[in-house]
Design a protein around this motif. Structure first.
Motif, short mmCIF file in Angstrom:
data_model
loop_
_atom_site.label_atom_id
_atom_site.label_comp_id
_atom_site.label_asym_id
_atom_site.label_seq_id
_atom_site.Cartn_x
_atom_site.Cartn_y
_atom_site.Cartn_z
N ASP A 37 40.81 12.52 33.05
CA ASP A 37 40.59 13.97 32.96
C ASP A 37 40.47 14.39 31.50
OD1 ASP A 37 40.26 16.55 33.91
OD2 ASP A 37 42.41 16.96 33.92
N ASN A 38 39.36 15.01 31.18
CA ASN A 38 39.06 15.45 29.81
C ASN A 38 39.03 14.29 28.82
OD1 ASN A 38 38.74 18.26 30.35
ND2 ASN A 38 40.95 18.37 30.57
N GLU A 39 38.61 13.11 29.28
CA GLU A 39 38.52 11.93 28.42
C GLU A 39 37.15 11.25 28.46
OE1 GLU A 39 40.82 10.82 26.30
OE2 GLU A 39 42.20 12.41 26.89
N ALA A 40 36.30 11.58 29.42
CA ALA A 40 35.03 10.85 29.59
C ALA A 40 34.06 11.16 28.46
CB ALA A 40 34.40 11.20 30.93
N SER A 41 33.44 10.10 27.96
CA SER A 41 32.45 10.22 26.89
C SER A 41 31.07 9.71 27.28
CB SER A 41 32.92 9.47 25.65
OG SER A 41 34.08 10.06 25.12
N ALA A 42 30.98 8.92 28.36
CA ALA A 42 29.69 8.34 28.76
C ALA A 42 29.70 8.09 30.27
CB ALA A 42 29.44 7.03 28.02
N TRP A 43 28.52 7.87 30.85
CA TRP A 43 28.41 7.60 32.28
C TRP A 43 27.20 6.73 32.56
CZ3 TRP A 43 25.63 11.51 30.31
CH2 TRP A 43 24.34 11.66 30.79
N ARG A 44 27.20 6.15 33.76
CA ARG A 44 26.03 5.45 34.32
C ARG A 44 25.98 5.77 35.80
NH1 ARG A 44 24.76 -0.97 35.07
NH2 ARG A 44 22.73 -0.63 36.02
N SER A 45 24.85 6.29 36.27
CA SER A 45 24.69 6.57 37.70
C SER A 45 23.82 5.49 38.32
CB SER A 45 24.06 7.95 37.93
OG SER A 45 22.73 7.97 37.48
N TYR A 46 23.97 5.31 39.62
CA TYR A 46 23.25 4.25 40.31
C TYR A 46 22.23 4.87 41.27
CZ TYR A 46 26.83 1.56 38.01
OH TYR A 46 27.63 1.01 37.06
N CYS A 47 22.48 4.89 42.56
CA CYS A 47 21.46 5.28 43.53
C CYS A 47 21.38 6.78 43.80
CB CYS A 47 21.71 4.56 44.85
SG CYS A 47 23.16 5.20 45.71
N THR A 48 22.24 7.58 43.22
CA THR A 48 22.26 9.00 43.57
C THR A 48 22.36 9.90 42.35
OG1 THR A 48 23.32 10.65 44.99
CG2 THR A 48 24.77 9.11 43.86
N GLU A 49 21.92 11.11 42.54
CA GLU A 49 22.11 12.13 41.53
C GLU A 49 23.35 12.94 41.89
OE1 GLU A 49 19.08 15.29 41.76
OE2 GLU A 49 18.49 14.34 43.64
N GLY A 50 23.72 13.88 41.04
CA GLY A 50 24.88 14.71 41.32
C GLY A 50 25.14 15.68 40.20
N HIS A 51 26.38 16.19 40.16
CA HIS A 51 26.77 17.18 39.15
C HIS A 51 28.07 16.77 38.47
CE1 HIS A 51 23.76 20.18 39.98
NE2 HIS A 51 24.07 20.18 41.25
N PHE A 52 28.17 17.14 37.19
CA PHE A 52 29.40 17.04 36.42
C PHE A 52 29.98 18.45 36.28
CE2 PHE A 52 26.90 13.57 34.20
CZ PHE A 52 27.60 12.53 34.76
N PHE A 53 31.31 18.55 36.18
CA PHE A 53 31.99 19.84 36.00
C PHE A 53 33.00 19.72 34.87
CE2 PHE A 53 30.87 19.32 40.44
CZ PHE A 53 30.15 20.48 40.68
#
Length: 92
Positions: A37-53
């Motif tokens: 929580d309140n620590e993420a700096s990067a991401w990788r998505s695979y087969c789906t799209e979505g939303h960040f909050f």
């Protein structure tokens, strides 16, 4: 797997590989666990799209992520180390 969130960035760096990572498998809305929580700096998505909050859904900044993408925060209305929730649209 739908998305992986990384504590450290930038995406693809040695720092990213040394930090915490959280893998999500199913669709739905997820509040990040305390260690991310309140620590993420990067991401990788695979087969789906979505939303960040950046706070609870629909009450703060949001950002869309496309399927098969990767990147760093800030993204849209979600700043670096501000991610609190994620909502992948479908399970992979």
């Amino acid at each position: 797997m739908t998305i992986t969130l990384y504590e450290n960035g930038p995406y693809g760096s040695d720092a990213m590989r040394r930090g915490e990572a959280w893998n999500l498998t199913y669709s739905g809305w997820y509040k990040l666990p305390f260690f991310m929580d309140n620590e993420a700096s990067a991401w990788r998505s695979y087969c789906t799209e979505g939303h960040f909050f950046d706070v609870d859904p629909y009450s703060g900044g949001t950002a869309h992520f496309p399927a098969r993408s990767s990147g760093n925060f800030p993204r849209g209305g979600v700043g670096n180390d501000r991610l609190s929730g994620v909502a992948p649209f479908r399970s992979c």
